[in-house]
Design an enzyme around this catalytic site. Structure first.
Site, PDB file in Angstrom:
ATOM      1  CB  SER A 113      -1.076  -0.321   1.237  1.00  0.00           C
ATOM      2  OG  SER A 113      -1.934   0.836   1.040  1.00  0.00           O
ATOM      3  CG  ASP A 161      -6.891  -2.850  -3.051  1.00  0.00           C
ATOM      4  OD1 ASP A 161      -7.781  -2.073  -2.530  1.00  0.00           O
ATOM      5  OD2 ASP A 161      -5.658  -2.924  -3.208  1.00  0.00           O
ATOM      6  CG  HIS A 193      -5.941  -2.530   0.419  1.00  0.00           C
ATOM      7  ND1 HIS A 193      -5.222  -1.871  -0.658  1.00  0.00           N
ATOM      8  CD2 HIS A 193      -5.336  -1.741   1.331  1.00  0.00           C
ATOM      9  CE1 HIS A 193      -3.914  -1.000  -0.269  1.00  0.00           C
ATOM     10  NE2 HIS A 193      -4.169  -0.923   1.080  1.00  0.00           N
TER      11      HIS A 193
END
Length: 237
Positions: A113, A161, A193
């Site tokens: 991320s 995601d 995610h």
């Protein structure tokens, strides 16, 4: 910036340096599952999970960290925030390379991320920072305008995601291919995610099987040069 040492080899010399960078609001501990898998696969690697330098400002006091603030972030200001955070990030990578006496081609940056954003942009901004960047559920702050020389980029994303959609990563992969970069992109269905085990195993596969351009170049440079001229005897006369 602090870091958490996940694993050093039990014996023998270090062969690789793996640096792991977490997502926003998390800590180095959140990368433990990836660190354990890498240490299992590469027993001669130093595997380190690195804490971001700043407290997570969207939830102060909860122990989370951030590489840059996401308060009021937009597509217009994301690149500037990343650029402002890059010097400390790059300095941390360089300091750890010096500490473990590991050259950049044998260093790999793994990010999830926001950590993936930092790793990707650092390799774009800093020549010869790492031999590979493995980005989980991340993206570039802006589409790359050049190929990072001798750095393999592996993009891994979940199709489901909704925090960082996969579209920008796919667009970046296409752009990097057009620029002549070493890049792979894997988008897996039914993954959100997260550091999903399927993404981790796909990353391991890419590390095992994808040969960088520099490897091919070194092989050709090391090959003996043979004359292409043919004699009359060679031509059967």
């Amino acid at each position: 910036m602090t870091h958490v040492l996940a694993r050093l080899p039990d014996h023998g010399e270090l062969d690789l340096l793996f640096l792991l960078f977490h997502g926003v609001g998390a800590t180095a501990d959140s990368m433990a599952v990836l660190a354990q898998r890498l240490a299992q696969e590469y027993p001669q690697a130093a595997v380190l999970c690195v804490d971001a330098p700043d407290e997570f400002d969207a939830a102060a006091g909860r122990g989370g960290r951030q590489w840059f603030s996401i308060q009021g972030i937009t597509d217009d200001n994301r690149a500037a925030r990343v650029a402002a955070a890059l010097p400390r990030f790059v300095a941390t990578v360089r300091a750890l390379q010096m500490r473990f006496a590991m050259a950049w081609p044998r260093t790999a940056l793994f990010g999830f991320s926001q950590g993936a954003i930092m790793a990707l942009e650092a390799a774009q901004a800093e020549p010869e920072l790492a031999g590979r960047v493995i980005a989980f559920s991340g993206r570039y702050a802006a589409l790359p305008d050049h190929a990072p020389r001798d750095t393999c980029v592996h993009l891994l994303h979940g199709l489901d995601d909704t925090v960082v959609p996969h579209g920008p990563a796919v667009a970046a992969a296409r752009q990097l291919v057009a620029l002549g970069a070493d890049v792979t992109a894997d988008v897996l269905p039914q993954v959100g995610h997260e550091l999903d085990p399927r993404l981790i195993e796909r990353a391991i596969d890419q590390l095992r099987t994808f040969l960088p351009q520099r490897t091919w170049r070194a092989a050709f440079e090391a090959a003996p040069v043979q004359s292409t001229a043919a004699s009359s005897k060679d031509l059967g006369r």
